[in-house]
Scaffold this motif. Structure first.
Motif, PDB file in Angstrom:
ATOM      1  N   LYS A 198       0.564  -0.711  -0.253  1.00 12.13           N
ATOM      2  CA  LYS A 198       0.084   0.015   0.254  1.00 12.13           C
ATOM      3  C   LYS A 198       0.868   1.359   0.106  1.00 12.13           C
ATOM      4  O   LYS A 198       1.621   0.790   0.842  1.00 12.13           O
TER       5      LYS A 198
ATOM      6  N   THR B 185      -5.814   2.293  -7.091  1.00  8.41           N
ATOM      7  CA  THR B 185      -7.788   1.616  -6.001  1.00  8.41           C
ATOM      8  C   THR B 185      -6.915   2.752  -5.134  1.00  8.41           C
ATOM      9  O   THR B 185      -6.329   2.257  -4.014  1.00  8.41           O
ATOM     10  N   ILE B 186      -8.367   3.249  -4.517  1.00  9.05           N
ATOM     11  CA  ILE B 186      -7.722   3.925  -2.742  1.00  9.05           C
ATOM     12  C   ILE B 186      -8.462   2.683  -1.850  1.00  9.05           C
ATOM     13  O   ILE B 186      -9.294   1.749  -1.895  1.00  9.05           O
ATOM     14  N   TYR B 187      -7.662   2.680  -1.229  1.00  6.40           N
ATOM     15  CA  TYR B 187      -7.350   1.100  -0.008  1.00  6.40           C
ATOM     16  C   TYR B 187      -8.372   1.973   1.173  1.00  6.40           C
ATOM     17  O   TYR B 187      -8.631   1.233   2.179  1.00  6.40           O
TER      18      TYR B 187
ATOM     19  N   ILE C 170      -7.337  16.780  -2.899  1.00  8.28           N
ATOM     20  CA  ILE C 170      -7.146  14.987  -2.840  1.00  8.28           C
ATOM     21  C   ILE C 170      -6.340  15.160  -4.323  1.00  8.28           C
ATOM     22  O   ILE C 170      -5.688  14.805  -4.463  1.00  8.28           O
TER      23      ILE C 170
ATOM     24  N   LEU D 254      -4.089   9.248   2.280  1.00  7.38           N
ATOM     25  CA  LEU D 254      -4.374   8.726   1.580  1.00  7.38           C
ATOM     26  C   LEU D 254      -3.784   7.684   0.872  1.00  7.38           C
ATOM     27  O   LEU D 254      -2.792   7.692   0.011  1.00  7.38           O
TER      28      LEU D 254
ATOM     29  N   LEU E 233      -3.078   3.848  -1.312  1.00  3.97           N
ATOM     30  CA  LEU E 233      -4.045   3.305  -3.033  1.00  3.97           C
ATOM     31  C   LEU E 233      -3.091   1.738  -2.489  1.00  3.97           C
ATOM     32  O   LEU E 233      -2.341   1.778  -1.587  1.00  3.97           O
TER      33      LEU E 233
ATOM     34  N   ILE F 210      -8.460   6.261   4.034  1.00  3.15           N
ATOM     35  CA  ILE F 210      -7.964   7.429   3.864  1.00  3.15           C
ATOM     36  C   ILE F 210      -8.538   8.190   4.720  1.00  3.15           C
ATOM     37  O   ILE F 210      -9.479   7.554   5.752  1.00  3.15           O
TER      38      ILE F 210
ATOM     39  N   SER G   4      -8.345  12.187 -10.553  1.00  2.60           N
ATOM     40  CA  SER G   4      -8.793  12.380  -8.620  1.00  2.60           C
ATOM     41  C   SER G   4     -10.602  11.267  -8.774  1.00  2.60           C
ATOM     42  O   SER G   4     -10.711  11.063  -9.340  1.00  2.60           O
TER      43      SER G   4
ATOM     44  N   HIS H 144     -11.709   5.117  -7.663  1.00  2.00           N
ATOM     45  CA  HIS H 144     -10.403   4.673  -8.336  1.00  2.00           C
ATOM     46  C   HIS H 144      -9.566   6.132  -8.674  1.00  2.00           C
ATOM     47  O   HIS H 144     -10.668   7.088  -9.046  1.00  2.00           O
ATOM     48  N   ILE H 145      -8.994   6.920  -8.729  1.00  2.00           N
ATOM     49  CA  ILE H 145      -8.520   8.052  -9.031  1.00  2.00           C
ATOM     50  C   ILE H 145      -8.072   8.225 -10.514  1.00  2.00           C
ATOM     51  O   ILE H 145      -7.868   9.515 -10.848  1.00  2.00           O
TER      52      ILE H 145
ATOM     53  N   PHE I 279     -15.082   6.131   0.896  1.00  2.00           N
ATOM     54  CA  PHE I 279     -13.679   6.266  -0.760  1.00  2.00           C
ATOM     55  C   PHE I 279     -12.759   5.021  -1.008  1.00  2.00           C
ATOM     56  O   PHE I 279     -12.534   4.977  -2.034  1.00  2.00           O
TER      57      PHE I 279
END
Length: 308
Positions: free
Chosen positions: A129, A155-157, A230, A147, A149, A159, A197, A187-188, A183
């Motif tokens: 991560k 992929t956001i793990y 972000i 944040l 990832l 936040i 973002s 996906h960013i 969150f």
């Protein structure tokens, strides 16, 4: 104004006042008074007041400097511990019944410097991560956070947010689990692999080309600040995320460059890449084309050279 002291040189009579009497009231002699000068510094003088005040100011300044120096290591330790706790929250780790510092050290094993911005590298149950630091502005003051990832840098793990002075019950709610829980899984990047973002929008509004979460009711400016924070911070990490956001580095995916299986690092050929297409994990067509090596997905890379 302080009075002066005059003494009769004949009989010793003492007179206190601004000036000496012309005639001594006791011995009746004229012109016999002599002003008695005080020895040492006159405590009633302006000079004494200035000197005394200066000495006090210097003493207090020295004491404050010493206290600050003594407390500095403790203050730095508290700052570091607070940072570690915030990163643990971003990594979805509960530290209530354990030593947060020890838990942090067991999970975060490296820090990468990206032009002065830190990337904290963690290992959660064997999965890498990346934790990015966030900083921005809310309604009444600064906001920030971390944040996390997944290894795909997409992929956001998890936040975490913090704030200095947002309104209780409104903007201050960005720190709550209810808001943060929207969150993870977002996906960013867009379908083209570009970093776009995640938008924070009022319910009912739709972001163009972005995944989104619902804003807090009555906290529009704070949520706009979160959304902007972000996006701008992801831009600061562009070098780490990949040039123009198109370099998706998934260590488990098969990489195919111009039709040939590639065993090197895409990071070394960013300037040559024209486009990247990503297949879904366990895509049957990819497995049929490239065998079992494609079971974790395929990055199909087309270079500028092949398009000439």
């Amino acid at each position: 104004m302080a009075q002066k002291k005059f003494v009769c040189s004949v009989c010793g009579y003492v007179h206190n006042g601004d000036k000496a009497p012309e005639v001594c009231p006791q011995c009746k002699q004229s012109g016999v008074f002599v002003e008695e000068k005080k020895k040492g510094l006159d405590t009633n003088s302006n000079a004494y007041t200035i000197i005394y005040a200066t000495i006090i100011v210097v003493i207090v300044a020295v004491m404050l400097a010493l206290v600050s120096q003594v407390l500095s290591p403790r203050q730095e330790a508290n700052r570091l511990l607070d940072q570690q706790k915030q990163i643990l929250v971003a990594l979805n780790q509960n530290y209530d019944n354990t030593d947060p510092a020890a838990l942090y050290l067991s999970l975060v094993n490296d820090t990468i410097d990206v032009n002065g911005a830190p990337v904290f590298v963690a290992n959660i149950e064997g999965n890498t991560k990346y934790v990015l630091k966030l900083h921005g502005a809310g309604l009444w003051g600064g906001i920030g956070g971390y944040l996390a990832l997944d290894a795909d840098k997409n992929t956001i793990y998890g936040i975490n947010f913090n704030h200095e002075s947002e309104t209780p019950g409104l903007g201050a709610e960005i720190v709550t689990e209810k808001f943060r829980s929207q969150f993870p899984g977002k996906h960013i990047r867009n379908a083209a692999g570009e970093v776009v973002s995640v938008a924070v929008l009022k319910a009912g509004k739709v972001a163009d080309g972005q995944e989104q979460v619902d804003a807090l009711s009555g906290a529009t400016i704070t949520c706009d600040g979160v959304s902007t924070m972000i996006a701008t911070n992801l831009a600061e990490y562009a070098e780490f995320l990949g040039k123009d956001g198109r370099c998706i580095l998934d260590a488990t995916a098969l990489i195919v460059v111009d039709g040939e299986i590639f065993d090197g690092s895409l990071g070394d050929m960013v300037d040559q890449i024209q486009k990247i297409e990503v297949t879904n994990i366990n895509d049957s067509a990819a497995i049929a084309a490239y065998g079992e090596a494609a079971k974790n997905g395929v990055l199909v890379v087309t270079t500028k050279k092949s398009e000439e």
